[in-house]
Design a protein around this motif. Sequence first.
Motif, short mmCIF file in Angstrom:
data_model
loop_
_atom_site.label_atom_id
_atom_site.label_comp_id
_atom_site.label_asym_id
_atom_site.label_seq_id
_atom_site.Cartn_x
_atom_site.Cartn_y
_atom_site.Cartn_z
N ARG A 247 -4.97 -10.00 -12.72
CA ARG A 247 -4.76 -9.47 -11.37
C ARG A 247 -3.81 -8.27 -11.39
NH1 ARG A 247 -2.79 -13.28 -6.85
NH2 ARG A 247 -3.28 -11.40 -5.64
N ALA B 152 -4.98 -0.59 -11.90
CA ALA B 152 -6.13 0.30 -11.90
C ALA B 152 -6.52 0.70 -10.48
CB ALA B 152 -7.30 -0.36 -12.61
N GLN B 153 -6.38 -0.22 -9.55
CA GLN B 153 -6.73 0.07 -8.16
C GLN B 153 -5.78 1.08 -7.54
OE1 GLN B 153 -6.05 -3.13 -5.24
NE2 GLN B 153 -8.14 -2.79 -4.50
N LEU B 154 -4.50 1.00 -7.87
CA LEU B 154 -3.49 1.85 -7.26
C LEU B 154 -3.44 3.26 -7.86
CD1 LEU B 154 -0.54 -0.69 -6.92
CD2 LEU B 154 -1.74 0.44 -5.02
N ARG C 115 -4.87 6.66 -16.61
CA ARG C 115 -6.06 6.12 -15.92
C ARG C 115 -7.27 6.96 -16.30
NH1 ARG C 115 -9.73 3.58 -13.79
NH2 ARG C 115 -9.68 2.66 -11.70
N ALA D 48 -5.72 -5.30 -12.84
CA ALA D 48 -6.69 -4.80 -11.86
C ALA D 48 -6.00 -4.04 -10.74
CB ALA D 48 -7.51 -5.96 -11.30
N ARG D 49 -4.84 -4.51 -10.34
CA ARG D 49 -4.10 -3.84 -9.27
C ARG D 49 -3.55 -2.50 -9.75
NH1 ARG D 49 -4.01 -2.64 -4.21
NH2 ARG D 49 -2.00 -2.75 -3.17
N ASP E 154 -9.95 0.59 -18.22
CA ASP E 154 -9.54 1.53 -17.17
C ASP E 154 -8.49 2.53 -17.60
OD1 ASP E 154 -11.13 0.51 -14.89
OD2 ASP E 154 -9.94 -1.30 -15.19
N GLN F 292 0.84 -1.19 0.00
CA GLN F 292 0.00 0.00 0.00
C GLN F 292 0.88 1.25 0.00
OE1 GLN F 292 -3.27 0.12 -0.28
NE2 GLN F 292 -3.57 -2.10 -0.20
#
Length: 209
Positions: A126, A132-134, A197, A129-130, A170, A102
Amino acid sequence: MADFLQRDPSLPAFWDERFERRFTPWDQGGVPPALRAFAAGQPPLVTLIPGCGSAYELAFLAGQGWDATAIDFSPAAVAQGRAVAGAAHAARVVEADFFQWQPARPLQLIYERAFLCAMPPALWPRVAARWAQLLAPGALLAGFFFLDDAPKGPPFGITRARLHDLLDADFACIADAGVSDSLPVFAGKERWMVWQRRVLPRNHRAAQP
């Protein structure tokens, strides 16, 4: 190198063995010119370098005043990265799992260099997706992408169509250029790409009143 004991690149031990035996054909030994040119056109960005290996780019970006962090889940890679970073920047090289790490501050850039192609294709969704999440809307994913369709690896090549399948929902691709100074393992198959993004996912539909 058929006598390697570790065969699963999703495990730290696979990379530990290769760093310990100095078998690192993906290691350029310095900072790629494409990254230097990109950094010259940007303000200092809060940056993550996943799968950092020897972390040459970490030392370069931190030396330019960027808030950069390099992570790797291989203890041997982290030790090598810290040695390269030197006393001034060694603390920025962190042993961590990309899927669990994190950031202390919101990221503005993730730098991609032989990370996606190091992961078995089953893990690519994965990874995407990570990413895009970060990254918040407007933040950047920039670096080198290994475009190939050979089934064996690492490096595991990805087709352009598959890369767009992973990222288009994304991210928007805002730069795509050839690479003339690739290492032999990547020669003729690398692209320097910058993805931004999206503010909203590509398939987002506003709620009806």
